[in-house]
Design a protein around this motif. Structure first.
Motif, PDB file in Angstrom:
ATOM      1  N   ARG A  70      53.263  45.150  50.350  1.00 43.81           N
ATOM      2  CA  ARG A  70      51.651  44.840  49.882  1.00 43.81           C
ATOM      3  C   ARG A  70      51.304  43.352  50.541  1.00 43.81           C
ATOM      4  NH1 ARG A  70      49.055  47.158  46.298  1.00 43.81           N
ATOM      5  NH2 ARG A  70      47.882  45.437  45.426  1.00 43.81           N
ATOM      6  N   THR A  93      45.040  41.436  45.533  1.00 42.13           N
ATOM      7  CA  THR A  93      44.904  42.972  45.117  1.00 42.13           C
ATOM      8  C   THR A  93      43.714  43.451  45.891  1.00 42.13           C
ATOM      9  OG1 THR A  93      46.110  42.615  43.263  1.00 42.13           O
ATOM     10  CG2 THR A  93      44.916  44.515  43.376  1.00 42.13           C
ATOM     11  N   ILE A 122      43.921  43.870  49.664  1.00 47.94           N
ATOM     12  CA  ILE A 122      44.955  44.861  50.019  1.00 47.94           C
ATOM     13  C   ILE A 122      44.443  46.288  49.866  1.00 47.94           C
ATOM     14  CG2 ILE A 122      47.217  45.823  49.266  1.00 47.94           C
ATOM     15  CD1 ILE A 122      47.911  42.879  48.168  1.00 47.94           C
ATOM     16  N   GLN A 129      48.206  43.138  53.083  1.00 39.32           N
ATOM     17  CA  GLN A 129      47.098  41.968  52.778  1.00 39.32           C
ATOM     18  C   GLN A 129      46.304  41.270  54.141  1.00 39.32           C
ATOM     19  OE1 GLN A 129      47.215  39.126  49.466  1.00 39.32           O
ATOM     20  NE2 GLN A 129      48.321  37.905  51.045  1.00 39.32           N
TER      21      GLN A 129
END
Length: 85
Positions: free
Chosen positions: A55, A19, A22, A59
């Protein structure tokens, strides 16, 4: 998915997304005028937060940097986003 299949046979293969990476890549892209227009559209913005394929695409820092530099890759990304809608 290939990752799921590999994870069944190779326990160290992670299907988790990073996360922080990203979010960092989204911040890089938000400096680009073409991306900001997309990001401000509700239908696309939702994809950046909930769509696993989008996502995973974001990434990859190398891919994001290429997207910033090349219009052809920007257009391919927009096409990819439209397929995810």
């Amino acid at each position: 998915m290939i990752e799921d299949l590999l994870a069944a046979f190779i326990p160290n293969v992670s299907i988790a997304l990073d996360t922080r990476k990203i979010d960092r890549n989204i911040e890089l892209l938000k400096n680009e005028f073409w991306f900001e227009d997309i990001y401000n559209e509700e239908k696309y913005r939702k994809l950046f937060f909930v769509n696993r394929k989008v996502r995973r695409y974001l990434q990859n820092t190398r891919r994001v940097k290429r997207m910033i530099k090349k219009e052809k890759i920007q257009n391919a990304f927009i096409t990819f986003l439209n397929k995810q809608l």
